[in-house]
Design a protein around this motif. Sequence first.
Motif, short mmCIF file in Angstrom:
data_model
loop_
_atom_site.label_atom_id
_atom_site.label_comp_id
_atom_site.label_asym_id
_atom_site.label_seq_id
_atom_site.Cartn_x
_atom_site.Cartn_y
_atom_site.Cartn_z
N MET A 4 0.96 -1.17 0.08
CA MET A 4 0.01 -0.02 -0.21
C MET A 4 0.97 1.24 0.11
O MET A 4 1.78 1.43 0.95
CB MET A 4 -0.81 0.05 1.24
N GLN A 5 0.32 2.23 -0.71
CA GLN A 5 1.38 3.31 -0.97
C GLN A 5 1.20 4.17 0.48
O GLN A 5 0.16 4.43 0.88
CB GLN A 5 0.83 4.26 -2.16
N GLN A 6 2.46 4.93 0.78
CA GLN A 6 2.48 5.55 1.94
C GLN A 6 1.54 6.81 1.85
O GLN A 6 1.81 7.55 0.82
CB GLN A 6 3.69 5.99 2.40
N ARG A 7 0.82 7.21 2.75
CA ARG A 7 -0.03 8.23 2.61
C ARG A 7 0.74 9.51 3.55
O ARG A 7 1.07 9.04 4.72
CB ARG A 7 -1.50 8.08 3.09
N ASN A 8 0.67 10.73 3.44
CA ASN A 8 1.04 11.95 4.16
C ASN A 8 0.01 12.79 4.19
O ASN A 8 -0.99 13.02 3.27
CB ASN A 8 2.36 12.48 3.52
#
Length: 247
Positions: free
Chosen positions: A1-5
């Motif tokens: 899963m792509q890291q969210r910021n």
Amino acid sequence: MQQRNNEFGQPIGAPVPDWHGAQKPDATPLTGRYCRLEHVSAEQHANELYDAYQQAGDARDWTYLSVGPFDSFDAYRAHLTRIAASADPFHYTVIDLATGKAVGTLALMRIDAVHGVIEVGFVTYSRLLQKTRAGTEAIFLLMRHAFDTLGYRRFEWKCDALNAPSRAAALRYGFTFEGIFRQAIVYRGRNRDTAWFSIIDGEWPAIRTAFDAWLEPANFDAHGVQVRKLADLVDEQRARTPRTDAA
């Protein structure tokens, strides 16, 4: 899963859209192929449960429990009366469908419906229930109820870190070991380091399929011996079923 910021560049967790919490357990019976779970009742279950626990030759089954053993029927009935009145832990009696007898108890506990976390605990199986299909199915019925009916995101198993049979059972059922909480509690006048295990909702579909396959009558030979082990079925289903962490 792509890291969210977030807007500050800080990493944040995956979104959980439309989360409104889970439901709390109630007294609805849960029925499977081999057992039925009923809300504990001293009036209905005390006699059969006390008799079932007397099948053991000693008190070793109570070593890692915070209650028992009970030296009289009256003491056990009083205990059952107390736990029947509890909403958390919420205790169930396991009824063996082959005999119609009460053969053990277990509970849903540490019920956090707001965040969707629940634990199975107080697993108190008599010798009539240990190492049986009904004993395994009882755990499965609570898992299925928690995830599929009540809507929980996380199902926990905790035990004394020295309780090797309980730790092995958790792994067999498909729980993931998460670590040891050192000096977590004091019980029976001694320290307990607690081993933590969990199943989360994204893992549940594979584990549910494995339990369904294991519980099939065709998975047992004419002598009642399993053809395929539950742990092997869990591993197989994990390999072939994409994990889908629920939002």
